[in-house]
Design a protein around this motif. Structure first.
Motif, PDB file in Angstrom:
ATOM      1  N   PHE A  45       0.815  -1.210   0.004  1.00 34.15           N
ATOM      2  CA  PHE A  45      -0.121  -0.004   0.045  1.00 34.15           C
ATOM      3  C   PHE A  45       0.847   1.396  -0.053  1.00 34.15           C
ATOM      4  N   PRO A  46       0.299   2.529  -0.562  1.00 37.60           N
ATOM      5  CA  PRO A  46       1.171   3.482  -0.469  1.00 37.60           C
ATOM      6  C   PRO A  46       1.154   4.094   0.889  1.00 37.60           C
ATOM      7  N   GLU A  47       2.274   5.024   0.993  1.00 37.62           N
ATOM      8  CA  GLU A  47       2.424   5.354   2.346  1.00 37.62           C
ATOM      9  C   GLU A  47       3.282   6.732   2.355  1.00 37.62           C
ATOM     10  N   ARG A  48       2.415   7.988   2.995  1.00 38.07           N
ATOM     11  CA  ARG A  48       3.099   9.229   2.759  1.00 38.07           C
ATOM     12  C   ARG A  48       3.917   9.528   4.261  1.00 38.07           C
ATOM     13  N   ASP A  52       8.866  17.543   7.574  1.00 34.84           N
ATOM     14  CA  ASP A  52       9.251  18.921   7.828  1.00 34.84           C
ATOM     15  C   ASP A  52       8.809  19.459   9.319  1.00 34.84           C
ATOM     16  N   GLY A  53       8.553  18.506  10.087  1.00 37.37           N
ATOM     17  CA  GLY A  53       8.065  18.499  11.493  1.00 37.37           C
ATOM     18  C   GLY A  53       9.164  18.087  12.664  1.00 37.37           C
ATOM     19  N   PRO A  54       9.009  18.291  13.760  1.00 33.79           N
ATOM     20  CA  PRO A  54       9.706  18.039  14.683  1.00 33.79           C
ATOM     21  C   PRO A  54      10.377  16.571  14.499  1.00 33.79           C
ATOM     22  N   GLU A  55       9.446  15.708  14.255  1.00 37.29           N
ATOM     23  CA  GLU A  55       9.687  14.289  14.225  1.00 37.29           C
ATOM     24  C   GLU A  55       8.675  13.713  12.929  1.00 37.29           C
ATOM     25  N   PRO A  56       9.443  13.034  12.114  1.00 40.33           N
ATOM     26  CA  PRO A  56       8.651  12.196  11.072  1.00 40.33           C
ATOM     27  C   PRO A  56       7.644  11.725  11.294  1.00 40.33           C
ATOM     28  N   TYR A  57       6.553  11.504  10.474  1.00 37.56           N
ATOM     29  CA  TYR A  57       5.491  10.327  10.784  1.00 37.56           C
ATOM     30  C   TYR A  57       4.920   9.965   9.224  1.00 37.56           C
ATOM     31  N   ALA A  58       4.403   8.726   9.583  1.00 42.54           N
ATOM     32  CA  ALA A  58       3.709   8.254   8.274  1.00 42.54           C
ATOM     33  C   ALA A  58       2.294   8.165   8.405  1.00 42.54           C
ATOM     34  N   VAL A  59       1.495   8.274   7.063  1.00 45.45           N
ATOM     35  CA  VAL A  59       0.124   8.165   6.841  1.00 45.45           C
ATOM     36  C   VAL A  59       0.123   7.058   5.849  1.00 45.45           C
ATOM     37  N   PRO A  60      -0.511   5.846   6.331  1.00 47.86           N
ATOM     38  CA  PRO A  60      -1.056   4.955   5.290  1.00 47.86           C
ATOM     39  C   PRO A  60      -2.077   5.515   4.352  1.00 47.86           C
ATOM     40  N   LEU A  61      -2.026   5.093   3.211  1.00 48.17           N
ATOM     41  CA  LEU A  61      -3.083   5.332   2.054  1.00 48.17           C
ATOM     42  C   LEU A  61      -3.333   4.158   1.460  1.00 48.17           C
ATOM     43  N   PRO A  62      -4.028   3.431   2.045  1.00 48.23           N
ATOM     44  CA  PRO A  62      -4.293   2.105   1.354  1.00 48.23           C
ATOM     45  C   PRO A  62      -5.677   2.290   0.446  1.00 48.23           C
ATOM     46  N   PRO A  98      -5.318  11.620   2.669  1.00 53.74           N
ATOM     47  CA  PRO A  98      -5.877  10.973   3.854  1.00 53.74           C
ATOM     48  C   PRO A  98      -7.380  11.675   3.963  1.00 53.74           C
ATOM     49  N   THR A  99      -8.353  10.962   4.425  1.00 50.40           N
ATOM     50  CA  THR A  99      -9.507  11.400   4.616  1.00 50.40           C
ATOM     51  C   THR A  99     -10.012  10.735   5.859  1.00 50.40           C
ATOM     52  N   GLY A 100      -9.472  11.237   7.007  1.00 51.07           N
ATOM     53  CA  GLY A 100      -9.836  10.762   8.370  1.00 51.07           C
ATOM     54  C   GLY A 100      -9.350   9.209   8.481  1.00 51.07           C
ATOM     55  N   CYS A 338       8.672   4.684  10.954  1.00 52.56           N
ATOM     56  CA  CYS A 338       9.131   6.039  10.149  1.00 52.56           C
ATOM     57  C   CYS A 338      10.320   6.756  10.900  1.00 52.56           C
ATOM     58  N   GLY A 339      11.264   6.394  10.574  1.00 58.92           N
ATOM     59  CA  GLY A 339      12.435   7.286  11.204  1.00 58.92           C
ATOM     60  C   GLY A 339      13.539   7.964  10.055  1.00 58.92           C
TER      61      GLY A 339
END
Length: 382
Positions: A45-48, A52-62, A98-100, A338-339
Protein backbone atom coordinates in the motif's frame (compact mmCIF):
# COMPACT_ATOMS: atom_id res chain seq x y z
CA UNK A 1 17.25 20.56 -1.43
CA UNK A 2 18.59 18.13 -3.97
CA UNK A 3 17.38 14.64 -3.19
CA UNK A 4 17.10 11.39 -5.04
CA UNK A 5 18.30 10.91 -8.53
CA UNK A 6 17.41 8.22 -10.99
CA UNK A 7 20.41 6.01 -11.85
CA UNK A 8 19.46 2.67 -13.29
CA UNK A 9 22.77 1.32 -14.49
CA UNK A 10 24.30 0.79 -11.06
CA UNK A 11 21.21 -0.39 -9.23
CA UNK A 12 21.60 -3.60 -7.30
CA UNK A 13 19.12 -6.43 -6.94
CA UNK A 14 17.98 -4.94 -3.65
CA UNK A 15 16.48 -2.01 -5.56
CA UNK A 16 13.85 -4.26 -7.09
CA UNK A 17 12.10 -4.49 -3.72
CA UNK A 18 9.43 -1.74 -3.64
CA UNK A 19 10.00 -1.14 0.07
CA UNK A 20 13.56 0.00 -0.70
CA UNK A 21 12.32 2.93 -2.81
CA UNK A 22 11.54 6.25 -1.22
CA UNK A 23 10.83 9.43 -3.19
CA UNK A 24 11.33 12.81 -1.52
CA UNK A 25 9.99 16.20 -2.62
CA UNK A 26 12.54 18.80 -3.66
CA UNK A 27 11.89 20.85 -0.52
CA UNK A 28 12.06 17.72 1.68
CA UNK A 29 8.61 18.36 3.15
CA UNK A 30 7.15 14.96 2.18
CA UNK A 31 8.21 11.53 1.03
CA UNK A 32 6.30 8.57 -0.35
CA UNK A 33 6.96 4.86 -0.68
CA UNK A 34 5.17 1.57 -1.27
CA UNK A 35 4.95 -0.10 2.12
CA UNK A 36 4.11 -3.63 3.25
CA UNK A 37 1.99 -4.59 6.24
CA UNK A 38 3.62 -7.99 6.68
CA UNK A 39 0.32 -9.85 6.58
CA UNK A 40 0.85 -11.51 3.21
CA UNK A 41 3.17 -11.21 0.19
CA UNK A 42 0.51 -9.20 -1.64
CA UNK A 43 -0.17 -6.59 1.07
CA UNK A 44 1.41 -3.50 -0.53
CA UNK A 45 0.00 0.00 0.00
CA UNK A 46 1.16 3.62 -0.52
CA UNK A 47 2.49 5.50 2.47
CA UNK A 48 3.17 9.23 2.87
CA UNK A 49 5.82 10.56 5.22
CA UNK A 50 5.74 14.09 6.65
CA UNK A 51 9.34 15.25 7.09
CA UNK A 52 9.24 18.96 7.92
CA UNK A 53 8.03 18.70 11.52
CA UNK A 54 9.88 18.00 14.79
CA UNK A 55 9.70 14.26 14.10
CA UNK A 56 8.73 12.40 10.94
CA UNK A 57 5.47 10.49 10.84
CA UNK A 58 3.82 8.21 8.29
CA UNK A 59 0.24 8.11 7.04
CA UNK A 60 -0.89 4.93 5.24
CA UNK A 61 -2.95 5.47 2.09
CA UNK A 62 -4.44 2.05 1.32
CA UNK A 63 -6.90 1.65 -1.52
CA UNK A 64 -9.77 -0.74 -1.91
CA UNK A 65 -7.35 -3.55 -2.71
CA UNK A 66 -3.61 -4.19 -2.31
CA UNK A 67 -1.27 -2.61 -4.85
CA UNK A 68 1.00 -4.49 -7.23
CA UNK A 69 4.70 -4.56 -6.25
CA UNK A 70 5.65 -2.51 -9.34
CA UNK A 71 3.32 0.38 -8.50
CA UNK A 72 5.05 3.81 -8.42
CA UNK A 73 4.33 6.64 -6.00
CA UNK A 74 5.53 10.23 -5.94
CA UNK A 75 4.80 12.93 -3.31
CA UNK A 76 3.64 16.45 -4.12
CA UNK A 77 4.36 19.54 -2.03
CA UNK A 78 0.71 19.87 -0.95
CA UNK A 79 0.79 16.46 0.77
CA UNK A 80 -1.00 14.46 -1.90
CA UNK A 81 0.64 11.39 -3.41
CA UNK A 82 0.62 10.54 -7.10
CA UNK A 83 0.21 6.84 -7.82
CA UNK A 84 0.84 5.08 -11.13
CA UNK A 85 -0.82 1.70 -11.70
CA UNK A 86 -0.60 -0.59 -14.73
CA UNK A 87 -3.59 -2.26 -16.36
CA UNK A 88 -3.79 -3.87 -19.81
CA UNK A 89 -0.96 -1.84 -21.31
CA UNK A 90 -2.26 1.43 -19.86
CA UNK A 91 -0.75 3.53 -17.08
CA UNK A 92 -3.43 4.87 -14.72
CA UNK A 93 -2.70 7.94 -12.59
CA UNK A 94 -4.48 9.13 -9.46
CA UNK A 95 -3.85 11.48 -6.53
CA UNK A 96 -4.22 10.02 -3.05
CA UNK A 97 -4.81 11.92 0.19
CA UNK A 98 -5.85 11.01 3.74
CA UNK A 99 -9.53 11.43 4.68
CA UNK A 100 -9.81 10.53 8.32
CA UNK A 101 -9.74 6.76 8.56
CA UNK A 102 -9.81 6.28 4.79
CA UNK A 103 -8.04 7.33 1.61
CA UNK A 104 -9.38 9.84 -0.87
CA UNK A 105 -8.55 9.33 -4.54
CA UNK A 106 -8.77 11.70 -7.51
CA UNK A 107 -8.41 9.86 -10.85
CA UNK A 108 -6.31 11.84 -13.32
CA UNK A 109 -6.57 9.67 -16.42
CA UNK A 110 -4.34 7.27 -18.28
CA UNK A 111 -1.41 7.12 -20.69
CA UNK A 112 -1.46 4.31 -23.23
CA UNK A 113 1.95 3.17 -24.42
CA UNK A 114 1.83 1.14 -27.57
CA UNK A 115 4.18 -1.66 -28.49
CA UNK A 116 7.20 -2.14 -26.28
CA UNK A 117 7.18 1.41 -24.88
CA UNK A 118 8.23 1.81 -21.28
CA UNK A 119 7.00 4.53 -18.91
CA UNK A 120 8.86 5.81 -15.84
CA UNK A 121 8.13 8.67 -13.46
CA UNK A 122 10.67 11.48 -13.37
CA UNK A 123 11.98 12.85 -10.06
CA UNK A 124 9.67 15.40 -8.37
CA UNK A 125 9.50 18.71 -10.22
CA UNK A 126 11.13 21.65 -8.40
CA UNK A 127 7.81 23.48 -7.88
CA UNK A 128 6.30 20.46 -6.10
CA UNK A 129 2.99 20.84 -7.97
CA UNK A 130 3.63 18.93 -11.16
CA UNK A 131 4.79 15.43 -12.03
CA UNK A 132 6.20 14.15 -15.31
CA UNK A 133 6.92 10.79 -16.91
CA UNK A 134 9.05 9.48 -19.76
CA UNK A 135 7.50 7.03 -22.22
CA UNK A 136 10.37 5.40 -24.11
CA UNK A 137 9.62 3.94 -27.54
CA UNK A 138 11.78 2.29 -30.17
CA UNK A 139 12.88 5.52 -31.89
CA UNK A 140 11.71 8.38 -29.67
CA UNK A 141 10.75 9.30 -26.12
CA UNK A 142 7.58 11.14 -25.09
CA UNK A 143 7.47 13.47 -22.09
CA UNK A 144 4.12 13.48 -20.32
CA UNK A 145 2.77 15.89 -17.70
CA UNK A 146 0.82 13.42 -15.57
CA UNK A 147 -0.16 15.67 -12.63
CA UNK A 148 -0.58 19.42 -12.28
CA UNK A 149 -1.97 20.12 -15.75
CA UNK A 150 -5.31 21.64 -16.67
CA UNK A 151 -6.90 18.30 -17.57
CA UNK A 152 -5.56 14.77 -17.25
CA UNK A 153 -2.19 13.61 -18.60
CA UNK A 154 -0.82 15.98 -21.25
CA UNK A 155 1.77 15.18 -23.90
CA UNK A 156 4.36 17.99 -23.73
CA UNK A 157 7.32 16.85 -25.83
CA UNK A 158 8.70 14.18 -28.14
CA UNK A 159 12.48 13.68 -28.06
CA UNK A 160 14.17 11.70 -30.85
CA UNK A 161 16.03 8.70 -29.44
CA UNK A 162 15.67 6.54 -26.34
CA UNK A 163 15.96 8.61 -23.17
CA UNK A 164 16.61 7.70 -19.55
CA UNK A 165 17.54 9.43 -16.32
CA UNK A 166 16.03 12.83 -15.64
CA UNK A 167 17.54 15.84 -13.82
CA UNK A 168 15.90 19.24 -13.40
CA UNK A 169 18.06 22.22 -14.40
CA UNK A 170 16.00 25.16 -13.16
CA UNK A 171 13.56 25.92 -10.36
CA UNK A 172 10.71 26.67 -12.75
CA UNK A 173 10.67 23.08 -14.02
CA UNK A 174 11.23 24.23 -17.58
CA UNK A 175 14.59 22.65 -18.46
CA UNK A 176 14.91 18.89 -18.09
CA UNK A 177 18.13 16.96 -18.69
CA UNK A 178 17.83 13.42 -20.05
CA UNK A 179 20.41 10.88 -21.19
CA UNK A 180 19.71 10.10 -24.83
CA UNK A 181 20.78 7.26 -27.09
CA UNK A 182 20.35 8.65 -30.58
CA UNK A 183 18.16 6.81 -33.12
CA UNK A 184 20.26 4.24 -34.92
CA UNK A 185 22.66 3.76 -32.01
CA UNK A 186 25.82 5.54 -30.95
CA UNK A 187 27.03 6.85 -27.60
CA UNK A 188 24.71 8.18 -24.91
CA UNK A 189 24.76 11.96 -24.43
CA UNK A 190 22.89 14.19 -22.02
CA UNK A 191 20.63 16.74 -23.67
CA UNK A 192 18.44 19.51 -22.27
CA UNK A 193 14.75 19.54 -23.18
CA UNK A 194 12.90 22.85 -22.97
CA UNK A 195 9.37 21.92 -21.96
CA UNK A 196 8.04 25.42 -22.66
CA UNK A 197 9.30 25.46 -26.25
CA UNK A 198 7.67 22.30 -27.52
CA UNK A 199 10.44 20.02 -26.30
CA UNK A 200 13.29 21.86 -28.05
CA UNK A 201 16.48 19.83 -27.55
CA UNK A 202 19.92 21.33 -26.93
CA UNK A 203 23.30 19.63 -26.35
CA UNK A 204 24.17 19.57 -22.66
CA UNK A 205 27.00 17.16 -21.93
CA UNK A 206 29.40 15.94 -24.61
CA UNK A 207 32.98 15.39 -23.47
CA UNK A 208 34.20 13.56 -26.57
CA UNK A 209 32.32 12.39 -29.65
CA UNK A 210 32.74 8.72 -28.75
CA UNK A 211 32.18 8.79 -24.97
CA UNK A 212 29.02 7.84 -23.07
CA UNK A 213 28.23 10.94 -20.96
CA UNK A 214 25.40 10.97 -18.42
CA UNK A 215 24.27 13.61 -15.94
CA UNK A 216 23.42 12.13 -12.53
CA UNK A 217 22.74 15.14 -10.26
CA UNK A 218 22.61 18.92 -10.53
CA UNK A 219 22.43 21.31 -7.58
CA UNK A 220 20.70 24.58 -8.46
CA UNK A 221 22.17 26.61 -5.59
CA UNK A 222 25.86 26.01 -6.23
CA UNK A 223 25.77 24.70 -9.80
CA UNK A 224 27.60 21.50 -8.83
CA UNK A 225 26.94 18.57 -11.18
CA UNK A 226 27.85 14.88 -10.92
CA UNK A 227 28.37 12.93 -14.15
CA UNK A 228 29.26 9.41 -15.26
CA UNK A 229 31.40 9.00 -18.37
CA UNK A 230 33.97 6.77 -20.05
CA UNK A 231 35.82 9.73 -21.60
CA UNK A 232 38.96 9.26 -19.48
CA UNK A 233 39.34 5.63 -20.49
CA UNK A 234 37.05 4.13 -23.16
CA UNK A 235 34.94 1.31 -21.77
CA UNK A 236 35.52 2.33 -18.14
CA UNK A 237 32.72 4.42 -16.63
CA UNK A 238 33.93 6.89 -14.03
CA UNK A 239 32.31 9.50 -11.84
CA UNK A 240 33.21 13.14 -12.33
CA UNK A 241 32.11 16.59 -11.30
CA UNK A 242 31.83 20.06 -12.77
CA UNK A 243 29.85 23.28 -12.49
CA UNK A 244 26.80 24.39 -14.47
CA UNK A 245 27.77 27.21 -16.80
CA UNK A 246 31.51 26.70 -16.35
CA UNK A 247 33.93 26.60 -19.28
CA UNK A 248 36.52 24.64 -17.30
CA UNK A 249 36.86 20.88 -17.85
CA UNK A 250 35.00 18.27 -15.89
CA UNK A 251 37.14 16.50 -13.32
CA UNK A 252 37.35 12.79 -12.51
CA UNK A 253 39.18 12.51 -9.16
CA UNK A 254 40.45 9.32 -7.56
CA UNK A 255 38.25 10.10 -4.55
CA UNK A 256 35.24 9.09 -6.65
CA UNK A 257 36.62 5.61 -7.29
CA UNK A 258 36.30 2.62 -4.97
CA UNK A 259 37.64 -0.71 -6.17
CA UNK A 260 34.91 -3.21 -7.07
CA UNK A 261 32.17 -0.94 -5.68
CA UNK A 262 29.32 0.88 -7.40
CA UNK A 263 28.81 4.48 -6.29
CA UNK A 264 25.50 6.25 -6.86
CA UNK A 265 25.14 9.92 -5.80
CA UNK A 266 21.71 10.73 -4.42
CA UNK A 267 21.82 14.09 -2.61
CA UNK A 268 23.81 17.35 -2.68
CA UNK A 269 24.05 19.83 0.19
CA UNK A 270 21.88 22.86 -0.72
CA UNK A 271 22.38 26.52 0.06
CA UNK A 272 26.03 26.72 -0.97
CA UNK A 273 25.51 29.53 -3.47
CA UNK A 274 28.62 30.09 -5.61
CA UNK A 275 30.50 27.49 -3.54
CA UNK A 276 30.24 24.25 -5.55
CA UNK A 277 33.51 22.84 -4.23
CA UNK A 278 32.23 23.09 -0.64
CA UNK A 279 29.07 21.04 -1.21
CA UNK A 280 28.80 17.71 0.56
CA UNK A 281 27.52 14.91 -1.68
CA UNK A 282 25.93 11.69 -0.36
CA UNK A 283 26.51 8.40 -2.16
CA UNK A 284 25.03 4.97 -1.94
CA UNK A 285 27.83 2.38 -2.08
CA UNK A 286 27.19 -1.20 -3.21
CA UNK A 287 29.89 -3.80 -2.71
CA UNK A 288 30.92 -6.57 -5.13
CA UNK A 289 29.38 -9.32 -3.01
CA UNK A 290 25.95 -7.76 -2.72
CA UNK A 291 24.48 -7.32 0.73
CA UNK A 292 23.33 -4.12 2.35
CA UNK A 293 24.65 -0.90 0.81
CA UNK A 294 26.47 1.66 2.91
CA UNK A 295 26.97 5.42 2.86
CA UNK A 296 29.61 7.63 1.29
CA UNK A 297 30.16 11.37 1.86
CA UNK A 298 32.47 13.42 -0.39
CA UNK A 299 33.27 17.02 -1.26
CA UNK A 300 35.03 18.30 -4.38
CA UNK A 301 37.63 19.96 -2.14
CA UNK A 302 38.57 16.59 -0.63
CA UNK A 303 40.49 13.62 -1.94
CA UNK A 304 38.68 11.09 0.25
CA UNK A 305 35.35 9.34 0.11
CA UNK A 306 34.23 9.06 3.73
CA UNK A 307 32.58 5.66 4.15
CA UNK A 308 29.98 5.35 6.90
CA UNK A 309 27.67 2.60 8.07
CA UNK A 310 24.10 3.17 6.97
CA UNK A 311 21.34 3.01 9.58
CA UNK A 312 19.60 -0.33 9.95
CA UNK A 313 16.57 -0.40 7.68
CA UNK A 314 17.76 2.47 5.49
CA UNK A 315 15.56 2.96 2.44
CA UNK A 316 18.74 2.78 0.42
CA UNK A 317 19.65 5.56 -1.99
CA UNK A 318 17.29 8.12 -0.46
CA UNK A 319 17.96 11.06 1.81
CA UNK A 320 18.36 14.83 1.89
CA UNK A 321 20.79 17.43 3.23
CA UNK A 322 20.12 20.50 5.32
CA UNK A 323 21.95 23.71 4.45
CA UNK A 324 24.22 23.32 7.49
CA UNK A 325 25.48 19.90 6.38
CA UNK A 326 23.25 17.40 8.19
CA UNK A 327 22.16 14.40 6.13
CA UNK A 328 18.78 12.82 6.93
CA UNK A 329 18.30 9.18 5.94
CA UNK A 330 14.82 7.58 6.04
CA UNK A 331 14.69 4.11 7.58
CA UNK A 332 12.19 1.48 8.71
CA UNK A 333 12.73 -1.32 11.24
CA UNK A 334 10.49 -3.71 13.18
CA UNK A 335 10.39 -1.16 16.01
CA UNK A 336 10.39 2.10 14.00
CA UNK A 337 7.85 2.46 11.21
CA UNK A 338 9.02 5.93 10.13
CA UNK A 339 12.47 7.12 11.11
CA UNK A 340 15.10 9.64 10.06
CA UNK A 341 18.72 9.01 10.97
CA UNK A 342 20.78 12.21 10.94
CA UNK A 343 24.45 12.22 9.99
CA UNK A 344 26.70 15.30 10.06
CA UNK A 345 29.09 15.69 7.16
CA UNK A 346 32.77 15.30 8.14
CA UNK A 347 34.65 18.58 8.33
CA UNK A 348 36.60 19.25 5.14
CA UNK A 349 40.41 19.23 5.41
CA UNK A 350 42.53 22.12 4.21
CA UNK A 351 44.34 20.45 1.27
CA UNK A 352 42.56 19.46 -1.90
CA UNK A 353 43.27 16.67 -4.34
CA UNK A 354 44.67 17.17 -7.84
CA UNK A 355 42.00 16.18 -10.33
CA UNK A 356 42.18 14.34 -13.62
CA UNK A 357 40.38 15.98 -16.52
CA UNK A 358 38.69 14.24 -19.38
CA UNK A 359 40.34 14.45 -22.80
CA UNK A 360 38.91 17.17 -24.98
CA UNK A 361 36.95 18.68 -22.07
CA UNK A 362 38.31 22.26 -22.38
CA UNK A 363 36.34 22.59 -25.62
CA UNK A 364 33.17 21.14 -24.11
CA UNK A 365 29.99 23.17 -24.57
CA UNK A 366 28.44 24.99 -21.66
CA UNK A 367 26.47 22.53 -19.54
CA UNK A 368 23.23 24.55 -19.76
CA UNK A 369 22.02 25.91 -23.13
CA UNK A 370 19.95 28.97 -24.03
CA UNK A 371 21.66 31.23 -21.50
CA UNK A 372 19.76 29.60 -18.64
CA UNK A 373 22.74 28.56 -16.48
CA UNK A 374 21.99 29.51 -12.85
CA UNK A 375 25.56 30.74 -12.36
CA UNK A 376 25.64 32.59 -15.65
CA UNK A 377 29.07 31.44 -16.80
CA UNK A 378 30.99 31.55 -13.55
CA UNK A 379 34.20 29.55 -13.79
CA UNK A 380 34.77 26.63 -11.44
CA UNK A 381 37.50 27.13 -8.88
CA UNK A 382 40.74 25.14 -9.06
Amino acid sequence: MTALAIETETASAADTAPASRCVITTDASYAARLAHDGASPASWFPERWTLDGPEPYAVPLPGNQPEEPGTDVLPLADGRVLIRRRADGRHLFSLLYPTGPGTGEVPLGAVECGGAAELTLLPPAPDGRRAYALAVGAESTDVWLVAGGSFGPEHVAEVPGRCSGGVWLDRAGRLLAVDRAAPGGGPVKTVAVDLERGGEVSPLLQITEESDDRLLLADLDSGLILVRSDAVKPGELRLGWGVLGSTLPLRFPQGLRLADCALTPFAVQPGQTLLPESCAVAFRIDGPEGGAPWLGVWRPTEGTMHQLAAPVGWLAGSGFWSKDGVLSLPYVTDDVSCGLARVSAPEPPAPREPAQSAPGAPAAPRPVPLGQAPLGGRKAGG
